[in-house]
Design an enzyme around this catalytic site. Sequence first.
Site, short mmCIF file in Angstrom:
data_model
loop_
_atom_site.label_atom_id
_atom_site.label_comp_id
_atom_site.label_asym_id
_atom_site.label_seq_id
_atom_site.Cartn_x
_atom_site.Cartn_y
_atom_site.Cartn_z
N GLY A 90 4.56 5.13 -1.97
CA GLY A 90 3.84 4.15 -2.03
C GLY A 90 2.51 4.41 -0.92
N SER A 91 2.08 2.91 -0.91
CA SER A 91 0.34 3.55 -0.21
C SER A 91 0.70 4.18 1.10
CB SER A 91 0.00 2.34 0.25
OG SER A 91 -0.22 1.07 -0.51
N VAL A 92 1.77 4.86 2.05
CA VAL A 92 1.61 6.12 3.15
C VAL A 92 1.37 7.61 2.32
CG1 VAL A 92 2.90 7.47 4.40
CG2 VAL A 92 3.82 5.33 3.89
#
Length: 578
Positions: free
Chosen positions: A302-304
């Site tokens: 995801g946004s990591v």
Amino acid sequence: MKRIRKRIVTAGALFLAALFLLVGRLVQIQLISTESFSKHNINLIDESVRQRTHSFMINEGRGLLLDRKGEMISAELKPAIILFPFIQDQKGTIDEVANILGKSTEEIKNALKDHEEPFVIADDEDQITQEAMEEINGLQRPGVYAQYISRTKHSPFAGALLGVTGQAPEIIKKKYPDKLEKGTITINTKIGKTGLQQAFDPFLISEGETKLIYHVDRSGSPLFGLDVKYLSPSNPFYPVSVKTTMDSTLQGIMEKAIKVSHIKKGGAVLIDIEKNELLGMVSVPYTSGLMKNQMLSQHAPGSVFKIVTAASAIEHQDLANRGTFDCNLGIDGKEAKHALGTLNFSESFAQSCNRTFGLLANEMMKEDPNMIDEYAAKLGLAGTTGWRGQVYHYPDFAQFPEEETGNIWGASSDKKVPLAVSQTAIGQKNVQVTPLAVANMVAAIARGGAVREVKAATEIEYKNGTTFLSFSDHKKENKIEPYTAKKLQMLMRDVVTNPKGTGRALNGLPYKIAGKSGTAEKGDSKTSNKWFAGYFPADQPKYAMVVVDLDYKGGANPVLSAYSDIVKQIYENDKKNK
């Protein structure tokens, strides 16, 4: 008459044939196939000796795993009193033993009564003191011995990291034919099946057991008097010990925090930033010991993964300063699920605006279709993360043999599809990375941009404490620029300090946090991967940590709760040890 004679001849012939078969079978058993009888290759000599031998194993001879302080973590030593059954026939012996241990004579007699093999009184139930052990051995009675016995630990503590051992005859035959031939091991010798036990098995595997033995006749009486022999390997340098980088105290803190957070599938990884050594690793669920280590397995970040996209934008034409972005829209240009308004680059990172990073990635990919791949590699997300290299006569020795490699694209054609590029830029589509790799990426950023391989062990020691071999640091060639690392540090700190930042719940902890959150949707749409990857203290980086919930169903965020709990306890532990 002829018919009777014929029957007699036939019966005689059958009898002689049966006799010859019986003699042949006896010849086969006694002279020909004594060492490899039947399709199971049974060694009849060994089996005969085994049936006439009673023994007690003091130490199976397998090497030890130690934590970074040198304390045993894979096995434990217990004081024990070993009693051989034949002492029942020795007048007064049981009385003397009972008196020293503070037990009744009848209690020990009853315990021995139904035992054909040696019986052990261990420290699990009884407080056996050093003085009692010395007094027992001072009796010098045959069949009565006080010893520290070594036993493998089978506890859930650091279970996924340390791994398990077990019997695997086919693997033994394939991997260790020379040891089998020499007789230092058998096909039933335990080998490492998972974790560090598996990684270091070539060094840890037993070089021979230490045991007490005596021989008995058919009735079970001692065959050669009351002579009990002490057998141990002749090599004074073995077994060896592997000194791991694990901090037992911090490992315990992490395990407790993950349990309290009610994360059912996921875990945590903790790395020492300065040395790039693994301090702790928790993977749940862990029950059988053979379950997959989720911290070494691929998952959608995801946004990591926006850290990668941000690094690329910072280093190329300073796209990060190009203006503002309409974060009311999603990556497909339609209305976003969570409208965030108009944000600049830094605000987009703090609040995790998908639109910003989708647009930036498409612009960069027009310039260079390998841009995302290049920066994923520079930040250590491509290939493997764990220490790997030449060790002894093993050309590709891996400290994390179960580690899976990272993956960015499903198909190269996706690089020409704007929506696929946007999805990849925010850590969705086909992006798959391990929590260990993400923790290592964060450590590299906190260190100034240099990526190193993560070590789980620093050295292997001989039995006498001298060093057999050491594991040197391995640095990656590619890295981001120091300026880029500095900018990423500021962005990651803002994730926590910004009032609207996705990591604001971690603001105000005793150690300042810098990091990035992530939520990756799964195909079933009912659950998602919930991440937080960061480092602390933000002003003097010491620890890089990732916590992930791979079965997040919505509601309160267990990842931030666990992260906060671990940071607080590490702070208290550091303060206590100053």
